[in-house]
Motif scaffolding. Sequence first.
Motif, mmCIF file in Angstrom:
data_model
loop_
_atom_site.group_PDB
_atom_site.id
_atom_site.type_symbol
_atom_site.label_atom_id
_atom_site.label_comp_id
_atom_site.label_asym_id
_atom_site.label_seq_id
_atom_site.Cartn_x
_atom_site.Cartn_y
_atom_site.Cartn_z
ATOM 1 N N THR A 3 0.865 -1.176 0.000
ATOM 2 C CA THR A 3 0.000 0.000 0.000
ATOM 3 C C THR A 3 0.897 1.220 0.000
ATOM 4 N N GLY A 4 0.402 2.352 -0.342
ATOM 5 C CA GLY A 4 1.205 3.556 -0.436
ATOM 6 C C GLY A 4 1.719 4.052 0.896
ATOM 7 N N LYS A 5 1.248 3.468 1.994
ATOM 8 C CA LYS A 5 1.599 3.980 3.313
ATOM 9 C C LYS A 5 2.818 3.292 3.928
ATOM 10 N N GLU A 6 3.265 2.166 3.334
ATOM 11 C CA GLU A 6 4.421 1.463 3.888
ATOM 12 C C GLU A 6 5.707 2.204 3.564
ATOM 13 N N GLU A 7 6.633 2.182 4.510
ATOM 14 C CA GLU A 7 7.926 2.804 4.279
ATOM 15 C C GLU A 7 8.901 1.762 3.768
ATOM 16 N N LEU A 8 9.722 2.123 2.810
ATOM 17 C CA LEU A 8 10.733 1.233 2.278
ATOM 18 C C LEU A 8 12.011 1.402 3.072
ATOM 19 N N GLU A 9 12.678 0.285 3.323
ATOM 20 C CA GLU A 9 13.953 0.357 4.014
ATOM 21 C C GLU A 9 15.045 0.561 2.974
ATOM 22 N N VAL A 10 15.891 1.538 3.225
ATOM 23 C CA VAL A 10 16.971 1.846 2.295
ATOM 24 C C VAL A 10 18.295 1.632 3.002
#
Length: 60
Positions: A3-10
């Motif tokens: 979903t657009g609300k998840e944060e991606l780990e970088v």
Amino acid sequence: MSTGKEELEVEEDFTTADQEEIVEPVIEVAKTNLAKRRTIDALLEEKRLRKELEDYGYDL
């Protein structure tokens, strides 16, 4: 699906190379390429001439 609300780990665990560590690829000089091309052309010409000699009718 995300979903657009998840944060991606970088991951930011990359190292930068010093100027001394950078190795530039070896680029062949145009003269070398031309010499190789001439050698190939000469070999092909020799092969063509040998074939002509084999096919030549000596019984004229």
